[in-house]
Design an enzyme around this catalytic site. Structure first.
Site, PDB file in Angstrom:
ATOM      1  N   ALA A   1       0.843  -1.208   0.000  1.00  0.00           N
ATOM      2  CA  ALA A   1       0.000   0.000   0.000  1.00  0.00           C
ATOM      3  C   ALA A   1       0.873   1.252   0.000  1.00  0.00           C
ATOM      4  O   ALA A   1       0.589   2.224  -0.698  1.00  0.00           O
ATOM      5  CB  ALA A   1      -0.916   0.006   1.213  1.00  0.00           C
TER       6      ALA A   1
ATOM      7  N   ARG B   1      -7.572   5.986  -2.725  1.00  0.00           N
ATOM      8  CA  ARG B   1      -6.986   7.161  -2.099  1.00  0.00           C
ATOM      9  C   ARG B   1      -7.389   8.360  -2.945  1.00  0.00           C
ATOM     10  O   ARG B   1      -7.332   8.305  -4.171  1.00  0.00           O
ATOM     11  CB  ARG B   1      -5.474   6.993  -2.069  1.00  0.00           C
ATOM     12  CG  ARG B   1      -4.697   8.046  -1.308  1.00  0.00           C
ATOM     13  CD  ARG B   1      -3.359   7.419  -0.983  1.00  0.00           C
ATOM     14  NE  ARG B   1      -2.353   8.297  -0.439  1.00  0.00           N
ATOM     15  CZ  ARG B   1      -1.405   8.866  -1.172  1.00  0.00           C
ATOM     16  NH1 ARG B   1      -1.378   8.737  -2.478  1.00  0.00           N
ATOM     17  NH2 ARG B   1      -0.473   9.593  -0.579  1.00  0.00           N
TER      18      ARG B   1
HETATM   19 FE1  CFM Z   1       2.704  11.200   4.269  1.00  0.00          FE
HETATM   20 FE2  CFM Z   1       1.655   8.933   4.189  1.00  0.00          FE
HETATM   21 FE3  CFM Z   1       0.462  11.104   3.155  1.00  0.00          FE
HETATM   22 FE4  CFM Z   1       0.826  10.935   5.760  1.00  0.00          FE
HETATM   23 FE5  CFM Z   1      -1.471   9.664   5.703  1.00  0.00          FE
HETATM   24 FE6  CFM Z   1      -0.704   7.691   4.143  1.00  0.00          FE
HETATM   25 FE7  CFM Z   1      -1.935   9.849   3.089  1.00  0.00          FE
HETATM   26 MO1  CFM Z   1      -3.224   8.109   4.532  1.00  0.00          MO
HETATM   27  S1  CFM Z   1       2.560   9.779   5.918  1.00  0.00           S
HETATM   28  S2  CFM Z   1       1.012  12.599   4.529  1.00  0.00           S
HETATM   29  S3  CFM Z   1      -0.621  11.014   7.304  1.00  0.00           S
HETATM   30  S4  CFM Z   1       2.183  10.005   2.516  1.00  0.00           S
HETATM   31  S5  CFM Z   1      -1.583   7.561   6.034  1.00  0.00           S
HETATM   32  S6  CFM Z   1       1.208   6.791   3.870  1.00  0.00           S
HETATM   33  S7  CFM Z   1      -2.131   7.795   2.563  1.00  0.00           S
HETATM   34  S8  CFM Z   1      -3.183  10.393   4.689  1.00  0.00           S
HETATM   35  S9  CFM Z   1      -1.213  11.424   1.806  1.00  0.00           S
END
Ligand code: CFM
Length: 546
Positions: free
Chosen positions: A68, A99
């Protein structure tokens, strides 16, 4: 009485922690105790938290898997790479378009493969006899149909278990096509303790296979890369609007609204601005080592943080014209933001929030809540590492455990031809002396108030317990938590997908967020959670003939 009116009075954070642990067997309680921290950060004394460790089997974690993190998070938002999931169809289908990373493919000739779901659809016989031939056929089929610039292959758990050599297949097909970059990611779901391992695997491969592939000069002034911004709910569009207005050129976003060519040209930027430190700090470091591009931490979540980040970028370039333009833009944008703050503040001030999200938002969104006069009582990440909690100074002391050893370490050296420090060491020293910090992130803990709770890898049981005890005015997490929290009578805001809202970044995004949270925390619906007979069991009635 609305549930939010029943505030906790007699609980201390230490009591709450003890209560959360009380039900666990001793060994589990010991492990969880090291991941639940009562914040006592003082000056340089940031307390230590245990993070990036395996979830105890049986616990319902909020985390996702390595696949994921690689396929969904880092590579998912790039529109012109064909992403093939090598594995059973479920992995591809359930990770497809879940997403809310948006993209703009409206330009003429722009390709967008994101609406398609590509999978090798492995069956029992492929697991038994191997799936390489099927993978090769899938790559060929995708090439024949779409002629993309690049095809990426993502391994799911069974692929690693049976040992398909996806990299050999990728190399063979790349050589065969000649005009299509084919590369593969060993991002089997089990590879790490969470999606975080997937970020690292994705960063390594995209850096070694794509970054630096296009040496053509890019037009524009003040060229930056925006790293760790994924255009969820249109955040990236809003940030790009602001950057453009300031006259800053965004060469490449990793990876919201991005294209293959953006990655290939990232080495043409003069600064990397890092939003989500957790997911992309590897690329920021590698761009500096190989090409000499320094990086700074920014945050475009929150109006004040947005202004601060723009000023940091301007400070780096040190151009009076840019500095003036940035100030003009801030002055132009802020009145609309302040008008909404003035409107909502009387209704939001003093309310409380809890944030349990991924690896950066549980920190960034505290700025937005602070602007609304709201206090964050408890927060934590699903999968961040200790540096995201305590600051990057802890990195040299981090233990390499069995799980991190699963991730290939790549050696990056200064590029013989193309390494060019963007500033002299004197210029860098001068900027640092003036307060601009490079390669630095202080983490979540020092920013939170004393006696708040910082909890890593919060689980379903603990989430419900926390909400029952503290009764915050809003709880922020993801879809897995949404309905169980709402059933407890507390409004829940998804900070991964934004429910169906957004953007929340930048100036206009802040306005959207203030309105949304005002609506949530002041809704009367939560006071009707209990049926009349639950509130008052003695409810009596009479028969009509009586
Ligand atoms: Fe960075 Fe992430 Fe994201 Fe994140 Fe997230 Fe995510 Fe996301 Mo869900 S650490 S900011 S707080 S990339 S969990 S793996 S998918 S919101 S855009």
């Amino acid at each position: 009485m609305p549930s939010s009116a029943k505030k906790l009075v007699n609980w201390t954070p230490t009591d709450i922690k003890a209560d959360m642990l009380a039900k666990y067997p001793p060994k589990v309680a010991r492990k969880r105790a090291s991941q639940i921290l009562v914040n006592e950060a003082l000056g340089n004394e940031t307390p230590e938290i245990s993070a990036n460790v395996r979830t105890i089997p049986g616990i319902i974690t909020m985390r996702g898997c390595t696949y994921a993190g690689c396929k969904g998070v880092i590579l998912g938002p790039t529109r012109d790479i064909v992403n093939i999931t090598h594995g059973p169809i479920g992995c591809g289908f359930y990770s497809w378009l879940t997403r809310r990373n948006q993209t703009d493919a409206s330009a003429e000739g722009a390709e967008n493969f994101m609406p398609y779901c590509f999978s090798t659809d492995m069956q029992d016989q492929d697991i038994i006899f191997g799936g390489e031939k099927k993978l090769q056929a899938a790559i060929q089929e995708a090439y024949d149909l779409f002629h993309p610039k690049a095809i990426a292959i993502f391994a799911t758990c069974p692929v690693g278990l049976i040992g398909d050599d996806i990299h050999a297949v990728a190399r063979k097909m790349k050589a065969k096509f000649g005009d299509c970059n084919v590369f593969a990611f060993s991002c089997e779901g089990y590879k790490g303790v969470s999606q975080s391992a997937g970020h690292h695997i994705a960063n390594n491969k995209i850096f070694s296979e794509v970054v630096g592939e296009n040496d053509a000069e890019k037009p524009g002034e003040f060229k930056i890369n925006l790293l760790g911004e994924y255009n969820i709910g249109g955040d990236g569009f809003e940030i790009d609007r602001i950057l453009k207005k300031c006259g800053i050129t965004n060469i490449s976003t990793f990876s919201g609204n991005s294209t293959y060519d953006q990655f290939a040209s990232a080495h043409k930027a003069d600064l990397s601005a890092v939003m989500c430190h957790r997911s992309i700090n590897y690329v920021a470091d590698m761009l500096e080592t190989k090409f000499g591009i320094p990086w700074i931490k920014v945050n475009f979540i929150g109006a004040k943080s947005t202004a601060k980040s723009l000023r940091k970028i301007a400070e780096y370039f040190g151009d009076p014209g840019l500095t003036a333009r940035v100030e003009e833009v801030i002055a132009e944008e802020m009145p609309a933001v302040e008008a909404v703050i003035d409107d909502v503040l009387p209704r939001t001030k003093g309310k409380t929030a809890m944030l349990f999200v991924g690896g950066s938002r549980a920190h960034h969104y505290q700025d937005l809540f602070a602007e609304m006069g709201m206090k964050t009582l408890a927060a934590g990440y699903e999968f961040a590492h200790r540096d995201d909690y305590e600051g990057r100074q802890v990195i040299p002391g981090l233990k390499v455990d069995a799980d991190s050893r699963n991730i290939e370490e790549i050696e990056v050296k200064a590029d013989e031809q193309r390494y060019a420090p963007r500033k002299t060491s004197e210029e860098m020293a001068k900027l640092e002396a003036a307060g601009l910090k490079f390669k630095e992130y202080d983490g979540l803990i020092p920013d939170m108030d004393h006696q708040t709770l910082v909890i890593d890898d919060l689980n379903q049981y603990e989430a419900e317990k926390l909400v029952e005890i503290i009764k915050p005015d809003v709880f922020c997490a993801g879809i897995k938590e949404k309905f169980s929290i709402q059933k407890l009578g507390i409004p829940m805001k998804q900070l991964h997908s934004y429910d169906s809202g957004g953007p929340y970044a930048g100036f206009q995004g802040a306005v959207n967020f203030y309105h949304e949270i005002d609506r949530l925390v002041n809704s009367k619906v939560w006071s009707y959670m209990k049926a009349p007979w639950q509130e008052n069991p003695e409810l009596s009635a009479t028969y009509v003939w009586e």
